[in-house]
Motif scaffolding. Structure first.
Motif, short mmCIF file in Angstrom:
data_model
loop_
_atom_site.label_atom_id
_atom_site.label_comp_id
_atom_site.label_asym_id
_atom_site.label_seq_id
_atom_site.Cartn_x
_atom_site.Cartn_y
_atom_site.Cartn_z
N GLN B 21 34.26 16.94 82.78
CA GLN B 21 33.92 15.54 83.07
C GLN B 21 35.06 14.85 83.80
O GLN B 21 34.86 14.05 84.71
CB GLN B 21 33.58 14.79 81.77
CG GLN B 21 33.31 13.31 82.00
CD GLN B 21 32.71 12.63 80.78
OE1 GLN B 21 31.50 12.64 80.58
NE2 GLN B 21 33.56 12.04 79.95
N GLY B 22 36.29 15.19 83.38
CA GLY B 22 37.45 14.62 84.05
C GLY B 22 37.51 15.00 85.52
O GLY B 22 37.70 14.14 86.39
N GLU B 72 21.51 16.09 75.15
CA GLU B 72 21.41 15.00 74.16
C GLU B 72 22.58 15.04 73.19
O GLU B 72 23.14 14.02 72.83
CB GLU B 72 20.08 15.09 73.40
CG GLU B 72 18.90 14.52 74.18
CD GLU B 72 19.29 13.23 74.91
OE1 GLU B 72 19.70 12.26 74.25
OE2 GLU B 72 19.20 13.21 76.16
N PHE B 73 22.92 16.26 72.78
CA PHE B 73 24.05 16.38 71.86
C PHE B 73 25.33 15.88 72.52
O PHE B 73 26.12 15.15 71.92
CB PHE B 73 24.21 17.84 71.40
CG PHE B 73 25.39 18.05 70.50
CD1 PHE B 73 25.35 17.59 69.19
CD2 PHE B 73 26.55 18.65 70.97
CE1 PHE B 73 26.45 17.75 68.35
CE2 PHE B 73 27.65 18.83 70.14
CZ PHE B 73 27.60 18.37 68.82
N LEU B 74 25.52 16.26 73.79
CA LEU B 74 26.74 15.84 74.49
C LEU B 74 26.75 14.32 74.70
O LEU B 74 27.80 13.68 74.62
CB LEU B 74 26.88 16.57 75.82
CG LEU B 74 27.13 18.09 75.68
CD1 LEU B 74 27.18 18.75 77.07
CD2 LEU B 74 28.43 18.37 74.93
N ARG B 75 25.59 13.76 74.93
CA ARG B 75 25.51 12.31 75.07
C ARG B 75 25.98 11.64 73.78
O ARG B 75 26.77 10.68 73.80
CB ARG B 75 24.07 11.88 75.40
CG ARG B 75 23.93 10.41 75.84
CD ARG B 75 22.46 10.02 76.07
NE ARG B 75 21.71 10.99 76.86
CZ ARG B 75 21.75 11.07 78.20
NH1 ARG B 75 22.45 10.19 78.88
NH2 ARG B 75 21.07 12.00 78.82
N ALA B 76 25.53 12.17 72.67
CA ALA B 76 25.92 11.60 71.37
C ALA B 76 27.42 11.76 71.13
O ALA B 76 28.02 11.01 70.34
CB ALA B 76 25.13 12.27 70.25
N PHE B 83 27.85 12.39 84.56
CA PHE B 83 28.30 13.77 84.33
C PHE B 83 27.18 14.61 83.71
O PHE B 83 26.96 15.77 84.10
CB PHE B 83 29.54 13.76 83.42
CG PHE B 83 30.01 15.12 83.02
CD1 PHE B 83 30.46 16.03 83.98
CD2 PHE B 83 29.99 15.52 81.69
CE1 PHE B 83 30.90 17.31 83.60
CE2 PHE B 83 30.43 16.78 81.32
CZ PHE B 83 30.88 17.68 82.28
N LEU B 84 26.44 14.04 82.79
CA LEU B 84 25.34 14.79 82.16
C LEU B 84 24.27 15.14 83.19
O LEU B 84 23.67 16.21 83.14
CB LEU B 84 24.75 14.00 81.00
CG LEU B 84 25.72 13.81 79.81
CD1 LEU B 84 25.10 12.89 78.76
CD2 LEU B 84 26.10 15.16 79.19
N PHE B 90 23.39 22.02 86.54
CA PHE B 90 24.41 23.06 86.62
C PHE B 90 23.80 24.45 86.68
O PHE B 90 22.93 24.82 85.91
CB PHE B 90 25.34 22.97 85.41
CG PHE B 90 26.37 24.07 85.38
CD1 PHE B 90 27.55 23.94 86.09
CD2 PHE B 90 26.14 25.25 84.68
CE1 PHE B 90 28.50 24.96 86.08
CE2 PHE B 90 27.08 26.27 84.67
CZ PHE B 90 28.25 26.12 85.37
N ARG B 91 24.29 25.24 87.66
CA ARG B 91 24.06 26.68 87.69
C ARG B 91 25.40 27.32 87.98
O ARG B 91 26.19 26.77 88.74
CB ARG B 91 23.09 27.09 88.82
CG ARG B 91 21.72 26.47 88.75
CD ARG B 91 20.89 27.05 87.62
NE ARG B 91 19.57 26.45 87.58
CZ ARG B 91 19.28 25.32 86.93
NH1 ARG B 91 20.23 24.67 86.27
NH2 ARG B 91 18.07 24.84 86.93
N PHE B 92 25.64 28.46 87.40
CA PHE B 92 26.86 29.17 87.73
C PHE B 92 26.64 29.87 89.06
O PHE B 92 25.77 30.74 89.17
CB PHE B 92 27.21 30.18 86.62
CG PHE B 92 28.46 30.96 86.89
CD1 PHE B 92 29.71 30.38 86.68
CD2 PHE B 92 28.41 32.26 87.36
CE1 PHE B 92 30.88 31.09 86.94
CE2 PHE B 92 29.57 32.97 87.63
CZ PHE B 92 30.80 32.38 87.41
#
Lengths: 476, 476
Positions: B21-22, B72-76, B83-84, B90-92
């Motif tokens: 995120q940074g 959702e978990f990361l949002r919490a 960023f979300l 996101f794909r590698f």
């Protein structure tokens, strides 16, 4: 995405299935059986084990199924149609008795029993051992670190050195043993564990100057910022730059949470960093330390060196249980078709205790843990316990408080009550450890906690040994 | 059933996400980056590591997604919407370079590189370390056992002592290192490994007499029967009963496959059991042994004691890598935005090698492994290598055969060729080990395999160190 651990019914040793088919063909698979889970020697040269892994086990047992993929695979391995038909309808419907997670368990005393059909009790052996051995091992390692860390924060940073997918449950077990938080996001999500994490050297390196990296991080994360100060030079560059950032945060009404030391002599660096922070007017900024910590290093840092460290990040030594990475718990048949069974051995130490049993936790008059009595089921009060392997040693316990340890957890294959969360189990473990006399807790040659047999069980065991030996002689 | 390891994108340290995120907020997340995976010290006091875990890693990276639950978990947890949104897509898509599984890798030489955006290369760090460190560790332990077992059968029996779900990949890695079979049914299914397993003591105990248990088993499993002979008394009961069954099988035109010793003095028991079997006319019945085996015990049994054991069942010591249960592989930023990066340290040993690199495997004139040269990418032939930490040590290698070790495995996030199976990787490892001079293979103080820097890389590293130190001085 492949769901790696599925079908989890196949996460087992082949011989469980080979035996299950054998029992089935012999018409024995529906006989009633009791198996005991116990261990023989505490890990790390310590005096106790923290029981852990029950929640995972129960969750899996409730849902255990042989799906079509697994049945087809077993068919290709040579298993036969009638047995596969039985597996298709397989549900785990047995009773499980155990203490709560976080309980202290001691050598030779059954820590869990499965009572059901021979088929179902045998089939779950490997999975049960895999889960309980590992989680109890890690919870015990964590408890040893908690013993020496007092109320300082302990954070699990071990995922990169954990044994593959074992890292998920390592992080949970660490909490049961006394840890406060983890870096493992998935474990945090599954088990409701607070997450912790700062930045890696890569973050610092990705900026031209260390101070730019610190500033960018602090601008985004404000009060939550922990700055890694050892990328270039801890005391000449990292700490001075962190102090600059602490000032900038203060000017914005925020506060730097901590700095993190990750290399070098932690005691030396912590003392100097603490002095620099204090002198600059930041006594509230905490110091976190990581890098090959274990209970011995933490104790040395705190007790011998008085290092001003507030937060310990522990990785490898925790999640791999580095100095003793296996708990040798075993699972032995105790009763079949209502009859006690025994496994002989050249050594009394490797023999099992036959029959259905209960374990009584005996406390002294101050409420401290004193001994465990392994008794025949139905015994309600134990007067005297006998050393399981040294016939002349016995202890009177009739005057002391006795509580049964094995309580029903599952009946007919379903949990009969909600299971405690990782943090509830942690609170329970902490209570039990506080009631364990320090001579059993110490790291160096701990005093061995008494586990004895009731007189009735001792007699039953001795008779079973005699009978089995007699049979061997008679056959010759 | 809970799919335990999902969403596997969250099987990572929090700080990877915090940093990601940074980078995103700083506008750096799409900069090109190269990270190196390498280790600093071989486990078990040995001289090499068998590279393993690549297949698992590639399979996961190809499918890596942040699903709604994980977002959702990361949002919490406080992660921000923009960023979300980036994670949602996101794909590698990076490039991965590595040797084939089963390759021998040596300290400090990069064993794998990820080249992609800073975001994706950073995000996969923990998962990559978790998988490669563990599987390479177990493959190496297995290879040490293969070294001393010759062509005798090695079977993995470790699941009950494996670290929870880590047991799945432990069984696979054991094969890459040289094992022949496993008791782990799920690993057999996923990785096409032959399964092996007999019966436990519980099977024997479930019958009134040992001979009944043997007979029932042999009736069902015939030629595949392996009989566990130590439940009551190995030489007085188990082996004589097994011989009786061997006769009964022979009368039916079948043959007992083996007996298994699981306790007591294995050398003594194997010798006596062998004599009893031979004398009874069953030289073809094999002897399997298990119980706390490792490479040292196997070597002692075979070399010092000439024990007639044909099959070794290895558990705890293998799957936990008992005497050194962690490989300390690390993942370091080498290049960002086309510029070499370095991590300083008080010790030259902990500094990384800056920039994009290639590793050349150098063989002597007999085709034996001689040294590895770490070079700047683009160098095609290396004349001289320099000890990475002792400036005066150098070796001429210009006259020797040189082969690049790091080859593209994934491009744009997809594998570019089929990956070898576990058994193919095993064959490759065996070839490499045969080309490794014995002085690097021995267990006691193995001769250190040469890993050196090309002159150009050495100069680049030294300049980067000087520049970084200069910056620190200038800031004071």
């Amino acid at each position: 995405m492949t769901t790696w651990l599925e079908p989890i019914a196949l996460y087992t040793d082949l011989y469980e299935l080979t035996m299950a088919q054998g029992y089935f063909k012999e018409g024995k698979s529906e006989q009633r059986a009791t198996f005991d889970y116990f261990y023989r020697s505490p890990p790390f040269g310590g005096g106790y084990v923290v029981f852990c892994g029950l929640a995972t086990l129960v969750e899996i047992l409730e849902e255990l199924r042989f799906d079509n993929d697994s049945l087809e695979f077993l068919r290709a391995q040579g298993f036969e149609d009638d047995f596969l038909e039985r597996l298709k309808n397989f549900r785990f419907e047995a009773e499980v008795r155990a203490p709560a997670e976080g309980e202290l368990i001691f050598p030779y005393a059954p820590a869990l029993q499965v009572r059901g059909t021979l088929l179902e009790a045998q089939l779950v052996e490997t999975l049960l051992l895999n889960l309980l051995n590992f989680q109890s091992l890690i919870a015990t390692k964590a408890a040893r670190m908690r013993q020496v860390a007092g109320d300082r924060a302990l954070v699990d940073f071990g995922l990169r050195r954990a044994h593959g997918f074992g890292g998920l449950h390592a992080s949970r077990a660490a909490v049961v043993g006394g840890f406060d938080a983890t870096s493992n996001v998935l474990a945090g999500m599954h088990y409701d564990i607070p997450l912790s994490g700062t930045q890696a050297h890569a973050w610092i390196q990705s900026f031209e100057h260390e101070i730019d990296a610190f500033r960018a991080f602090a601008e985004q994360y404000g009060d939550a910022s922990v700055l890694l100060v050892d990328t270039y030079d801890t005391l000449k560059s990292g700490v001075p730059n962190a102090i600059t950032i602490a000032r900038e945060l203060r000017d914005r009404g925020q506060s730097l949470r901590a700095i993190r030391l990750d290399s070098g002599d932690l005691a030396y660096l912590a003392r100097h960093a603490r002095a620099m922070l204090d002198e600059a007017g930041f006594p509230e900024v905490k110091i976190a330390a990581s890098n090959n910590l274990d209970e011995h290093v933490i104790r040395s840092l705190l007790s011998d060196q008085n290092a001003p460290i507030d937060i310990f990040g522990v990785g490898t030594q925790l999640v791999t249980a580095y100095d003793d990475p296996a708990l040798g718990g075993v699972y032995k048949l105790a009763t079949l078709d209502e009859k006690p069974r025994i496994k002989l051995s050249d050594s009394l130490r490797k023999m099992s205790f036959p029959g259905n049993k209960q374990v009584f936790r005996i406390r002294d008059t101050h409420g401290q843990l004193y001994a465990d009595a392994v008794a025949i089921e139905g015994q309600t009060h134990i007067d005297r316990i006998h050393h399981p392997h040294e016939p002349h040693k016995e202890t009177e316990v009739g005057h002391l408080d006795q509580t049964p340890l094995l309580k029903p957890v599952m009946q007919k294959g379903r949990r009969i009550a909600e299971l405690p969360s990782a943090f509830e189990a942690r609170a329970y473990a902490r209570e039990q450890l506080a009631a364990l006399p320090p001579e059993h807790r110490r790291f160096e040659n701990p005093h061995i906690y008494k586990v004895g047999l009731s007189t009735a069980l001792r007699d039953r065991r001795d008779q079973a040994v005699d009978q089995a030996r007699e049979r061997i002689r008679a056959k010759k």
